[in-house]
Design a protein around this motif. Structure first.
Motif, PDB file in Angstrom:
ATOM      1  N   ALA A 101    -103.350   4.754 -22.503  1.00 22.22           N
ATOM      2  CA  ALA A 101    -102.318   5.692 -22.949  1.00 22.22           C
ATOM      3  C   ALA A 101    -102.947   6.835 -23.727  1.00 22.22           C
ATOM      4  CB  ALA A 101    -101.290   4.961 -23.807  1.00 22.22           C
ATOM      5  N   VAL A 102    -102.190   7.915 -23.859  1.00 24.39           N
ATOM      6  CA  VAL A 102    -102.609   9.070 -24.655  1.00 24.39           C
ATOM      7  C   VAL A 102    -101.500   9.387 -25.651  1.00 24.39           C
ATOM      8  CG1 VAL A 102    -104.087  10.060 -22.873  1.00 24.39           C
ATOM      9  CG2 VAL A 102    -101.666  10.694 -22.949  1.00 24.39           C
ATOM     10  N   VAL A 103    -101.876  10.005 -26.775  1.00 26.18           N
ATOM     11  CA  VAL A 103    -100.910  10.391 -27.796  1.00 26.18           C
ATOM     12  C   VAL A 103    -101.228  11.787 -28.302  1.00 26.18           C
ATOM     13  CG1 VAL A 103    -100.342   8.066 -28.578  1.00 26.18           C
ATOM     14  CG2 VAL A 103    -102.290   9.256 -29.573  1.00 26.18           C
ATOM     15  N   ARG A 104    -100.217  12.412 -28.858  1.00 27.26           N
ATOM     16  CA  ARG A 104    -100.381  13.744 -29.437  1.00 27.26           C
ATOM     17  C   ARG A 104     -99.333  13.913 -30.525  1.00 27.26           C
ATOM     18  NH1 ARG A 104     -98.432  18.907 -28.204  1.00 27.26           N
ATOM     19  NH2 ARG A 104     -97.303  18.204 -26.360  1.00 27.26           N
ATOM     20  N   ALA A 105     -99.621  14.769 -31.518  1.00 25.29           N
ATOM     21  CA  ALA A 105     -98.665  15.048 -32.594  1.00 25.29           C
ATOM     22  C   ALA A 105     -98.738  16.518 -32.972  1.00 25.29           C
ATOM     23  CB  ALA A 105     -98.959  14.175 -33.808  1.00 25.29           C
ATOM     24  N   ASN A 106     -97.586  17.112 -33.242  1.00 28.82           N
ATOM     25  CA  ASN A 106     -97.489  18.458 -33.798  1.00 28.82           C
ATOM     26  C   ASN A 106     -96.872  18.354 -35.181  1.00 28.82           C
ATOM     27  OD1 ASN A 106     -98.370  19.479 -31.303  1.00 28.82           O
ATOM     28  ND2 ASN A 106     -96.279  19.735 -30.560  1.00 28.82           N
ATOM     29  N   ALA A 107     -97.308  19.212 -36.088  1.00 26.10           N
ATOM     30  CA  ALA A 107     -96.763  19.201 -37.448  1.00 26.10           C
ATOM     31  C   ALA A 107     -96.779  20.615 -37.997  1.00 26.10           C
ATOM     32  CB  ALA A 107     -97.579  18.282 -38.352  1.00 26.10           C
TER      33      ALA A 107
ATOM     34  N   ALA B 173     -96.850  24.353 -38.158  1.00 25.13           N
ATOM     35  CA  ALA B 173     -97.377  25.313 -37.190  1.00 25.13           C
ATOM     36  C   ALA B 173     -98.600  24.779 -36.455  1.00 25.13           C
ATOM     37  CB  ALA B 173     -97.740  26.618 -37.913  1.00 25.13           C
ATOM     38  N   GLN B 174     -99.003  23.544 -36.751  1.00 25.86           N
ATOM     39  CA  GLN B 174    -100.230  22.979 -36.180  1.00 25.86           C
ATOM     40  C   GLN B 174     -99.918  22.151 -34.930  1.00 25.86           C
ATOM     41  OE1 GLN B 174    -102.860  24.200 -37.923  1.00 25.86           O
ATOM     42  NE2 GLN B 174    -101.229  25.089 -39.154  1.00 25.86           N
ATOM     43  N   LYS B 175    -100.604  22.463 -33.832  1.00 27.83           N
ATOM     44  CA  LYS B 175    -100.459  21.722 -32.579  1.00 27.83           C
ATOM     45  C   LYS B 175    -101.667  20.809 -32.403  1.00 27.83           C
ATOM     46  CE  LYS B 175     -96.818  24.195 -31.815  1.00 27.83           C
ATOM     47  NZ  LYS B 175     -95.475  23.609 -32.043  1.00 27.83           N
ATOM     48  N   GLY B 176    -101.410  19.504 -32.338  1.00 25.92           N
ATOM     49  CA  GLY B 176    -102.502  18.547 -32.222  1.00 25.92           C
ATOM     50  C   GLY B 176    -103.035  18.448 -30.805  1.00 25.92           C
ATOM     51  N   ALA B 177    -104.276  18.022 -30.682  1.00 27.31           N
ATOM     52  CA  ALA B 177    -104.907  17.833 -29.379  1.00 27.31           C
ATOM     53  C   ALA B 177    -104.514  16.476 -28.802  1.00 27.31           C
ATOM     54  CB  ALA B 177    -106.427  17.923 -29.515  1.00 27.31           C
ATOM     55  N   LEU B 178    -104.548  16.359 -27.494  1.00 26.20           N
ATOM     56  CA  LEU B 178    -104.262  15.097 -26.812  1.00 26.20           C
ATOM     57  C   LEU B 178    -105.409  14.127 -27.069  1.00 26.20           C
ATOM     58  CD1 LEU B 178    -102.108  13.931 -24.845  1.00 26.20           C
ATOM     59  CD2 LEU B 178    -103.621  14.599 -22.975  1.00 26.20           C
ATOM     60  N   LYS B 179    -105.088  12.897 -27.480  1.00 25.87           N
ATOM     61  CA  LYS B 179    -106.108  11.898 -27.774  1.00 25.87           C
ATOM     62  C   LYS B 179    -105.856  10.616 -26.982  1.00 25.87           C
ATOM     63  CE  LYS B 179    -108.171  14.315 -31.022  1.00 25.87           C
ATOM     64  NZ  LYS B 179    -108.275  13.889 -32.411  1.00 25.87           N
ATOM     65  N   ASP B 180    -106.938  10.019 -26.472  1.00 30.48           N
ATOM     66  CA  ASP B 180    -106.836   8.729 -25.790  1.00 30.48           C
ATOM     67  C   ASP B 180    -106.683   7.612 -26.818  1.00 30.48           C
ATOM     68  OD1 ASP B 180    -107.217   9.776 -23.200  1.00 30.48           O
ATOM     69  OD2 ASP B 180    -109.396   9.792 -23.474  1.00 30.48           O
ATOM     70  N   LEU B 181    -105.808   6.647 -26.524  1.00 25.60           N
ATOM     71  CA  LEU B 181    -105.695   5.465 -27.372  1.00 25.60           C
ATOM     72  C   LEU B 181    -106.785   4.489 -26.962  1.00 25.60           C
ATOM     73  CD1 LEU B 181    -101.902   4.643 -27.818  1.00 25.60           C
ATOM     74  CD2 LEU B 181    -103.534   5.423 -29.539  1.00 25.60           C
ATOM     75  N   GLU B 182    -107.935   4.667 -27.543  1.00 18.97           N
ATOM     76  CA  GLU B 182    -109.065   3.795 -27.257  1.00 18.97           C
ATOM     77  C   GLU B 182    -109.987   3.802 -28.455  1.00 18.97           C
ATOM     78  OE1 GLU B 182    -110.999   5.399 -23.837  1.00 18.97           O
ATOM     79  OE2 GLU B 182    -111.835   7.118 -24.909  1.00 18.97           O
ATOM     80  N   GLY B 183    -110.848   2.785 -28.522  1.00 18.85           N
ATOM     81  CA  GLY B 183    -111.770   2.683 -29.647  1.00 18.85           C
ATOM     82  C   GLY B 183    -111.101   2.060 -30.861  1.00 18.85           C
ATOM     83  N   THR B 184    -111.600   2.424 -32.027  1.00 20.04           N
ATOM     84  CA  THR B 184    -111.121   1.837 -33.281  1.00 20.04           C
ATOM     85  C   THR B 184    -109.796   2.457 -33.713  1.00 20.04           C
ATOM     86  OG1 THR B 184    -113.414   1.560 -33.967  1.00 20.04           O
ATOM     87  CG2 THR B 184    -111.742   1.392 -35.680  1.00 20.04           C
ATOM     88  N   PRO B 185    -108.824   1.651 -34.107  1.00 18.61           N
ATOM     89  CA  PRO B 185    -107.572   2.213 -34.637  1.00 18.61           C
ATOM     90  C   PRO B 185    -107.832   3.146 -35.808  1.00 18.61           C
ATOM     91  CG  PRO B 185    -107.308  -0.119 -34.209  1.00 18.61           C
ATOM     92  CD  PRO B 185    -108.768   0.178 -34.025  1.00 18.61           C
ATOM     93  N   GLY B 186    -106.993   4.152 -35.941  1.00 21.78           N
ATOM     94  CA  GLY B 186    -107.172   5.157 -36.984  1.00 21.78           C
ATOM     95  C   GLY B 186    -107.577   6.476 -36.381  1.00 21.78           C
ATOM     96  N   ILE B 187    -106.980   6.837 -35.222  1.00 17.65           N
ATOM     97  CA  ILE B 187    -107.336   8.064 -34.518  1.00 17.65           C
ATOM     98  C   ILE B 187    -106.618   9.247 -35.153  1.00 17.65           C
ATOM     99  CG2 ILE B 187    -107.245   9.281 -32.309  1.00 17.65           C
ATOM    100  CD1 ILE B 187    -107.330   6.518 -30.955  1.00 17.65           C
ATOM    101  N   PHE B 188    -107.386  10.222 -35.601  1.00 19.13           N
ATOM    102  CA  PHE B 188    -106.822  11.407 -36.227  1.00 19.13           C
ATOM    103  C   PHE B 188    -106.112  12.271 -35.178  1.00 19.13           C
ATOM    104  CE2 PHE B 188    -107.434  15.957 -37.106  1.00 19.13           C
ATOM    105  CZ  PHE B 188    -106.687  16.081 -38.256  1.00 19.13           C
ATOM    106  N   LEU B 189    -104.890  12.714 -35.508  1.00 22.18           N
ATOM    107  CA  LEU B 189    -104.104  13.506 -34.559  1.00 22.18           C
ATOM    108  C   LEU B 189    -103.884  14.945 -35.015  1.00 22.18           C
ATOM    109  CD1 LEU B 189    -101.418  10.854 -33.497  1.00 22.18           C
ATOM    110  CD2 LEU B 189    -103.553  11.470 -32.328  1.00 22.18           C
ATOM    111  N   VAL B 190    -103.439  15.138 -36.250  1.00 24.25           N
ATOM    112  CA  VAL B 190    -103.163  16.510 -36.696  1.00 24.25           C
ATOM    113  C   VAL B 190    -103.036  16.541 -38.211  1.00 24.25           C
ATOM    114  CG1 VAL B 190    -100.624  16.344 -36.612  1.00 24.25           C
ATOM    115  CG2 VAL B 190    -101.734  18.548 -36.176  1.00 24.25           C
ATOM    116  N   LYS B 191    -103.308  17.697 -38.801  1.00 22.53           N
ATOM    117  CA  LYS B 191    -103.071  17.907 -40.230  1.00 22.53           C
ATOM    118  C   LYS B 191    -102.551  19.321 -40.428  1.00 22.53           C
ATOM    119  CE  LYS B 191    -107.700  19.518 -41.588  1.00 22.53           C
ATOM    120  NZ  LYS B 191    -108.423  19.345 -40.325  1.00 22.53           N
ATOM    121  N   THR B 192    -101.823  19.517 -41.502  1.00 21.65           N
ATOM    122  CA  THR B 192    -101.309  20.835 -41.844  1.00 21.65           C
ATOM    123  C   THR B 192    -102.055  21.391 -43.044  1.00 21.65           C
ATOM    124  OG1 THR B 192     -99.670  20.093 -43.463  1.00 21.65           O
ATOM    125  CG2 THR B 192     -99.005  20.063 -41.133  1.00 21.65           C
TER     126      THR B 192
END
Length: 236
Positions: A110-116, A118-137
């Motif tokens: 699966a893939v995930v993404r987050a917007n917050a 004015a910041q648009k997050g990049a698409l990230k694969d759900l793989e590897g170690t939990p704690g995948i950074f998605l976006v910050k304002t």
């Protein structure tokens, strides 16, 4: 001579009184300061981070969020939730979102993404170690309504169907410098500010331990929560 001595005595006496008055004021200032929270202390209050599902008319905890029913299909991302957040506390802070203790069953992907804001997050694969950074304002203006969007999807080459996905979204405020750039929008209330990227510091604190992402450097106080989002079933 007598007159001269009297004047000198008066000057000295006035000086002593002035110093004593300054010392008293300083002690009073220390006393007042000790009764107030130090910078960042009120960010330990979990209610600093508030959520709204009705455009800011009602604010509360993460239970305010309405999760959308979706069935992701290969090559597409579906909106899982759309809501507003705000920092109601005085401590300057920016928002960070992670995919936390995620789970994908049956060997699927699966893939995930987050917007917050004015910041648009990049698409990230759900793989590897939990704690995948998605976006910050950048820093959020106090009480300013800031929109958040969370997406879940499948890679274009995914052939499995019917497996479950639970990304365990982690959303939190991380203490910022008081003069850091402010997130420019969209939203209402508060000030505007620069559209620059703002501080890159932050931490998951006690929500995680170490992080696998190099995008985040642990620093400062944080407050946040693992969002209780129901699992999603991949397209059938």
């Amino acid at each position: 001579m007598e007159k001269s001595v009297s004047i000198t005595s008066l000057v000295r006496r006035a000086g002593v009184i002035a110093v004593a008055g300054a010392a008293t004021a300083a002690l009073a200032g220390v006393g007042a300061g000790s009764a107030q929270a130090a910078p960042g202390d009120n960010l330990t209050d979990r209610t600093c981070l508030q959520y709204s599902q009705d455009g800011g008319a009602t604010w509360g905890g993460h239970d305010e969020i309405d999760w959308l029913n979706i069935n992701p299909i290969p090559g597409q991302q579906a909106l899982r939730a759309s809501f507003d957040i705000r920092n109601k506390c005085e401590t300057p802070a920016h928002l960070q979102i992670f995919a936390g203790d995620w789970k994908v069953s049956g060997g699927g992907s699966a893939v995930v993404r987050a917007n917050a804001g004015a910041q648009k997050g990049a698409l990230k694969d759900l793989e590897g170690t939990p704690g995948i950074f998605l976006v910050k304002t950048p820093r959020l203006a106090q009480n300013k309504k800031t929109p958040v969007e969370l997406f879940i999807g499948l890679p274009a080459d995914e052939t499995k169907q019917g497996f479950t996905i639970q990304p365990d979204w982690r959303i939190f405020l991380a203490e910022s410098e008081p003069d850091a750039p402010v997130d420019p929008g969209p939203g209402d209330g508060g000030d505007g500010g620069s559209g620059s990227s703002g501080s890159s510091t932050g931490s998951l604190g006690d929500l995680f331990g170490s992080l696998s992402s190099a995008d985040v450097k642990p620093a400062g106080k944080t407050v946040g929560k693992s969002l209780n989002s129901p699992s999603v079933t991949a397209g059938r």
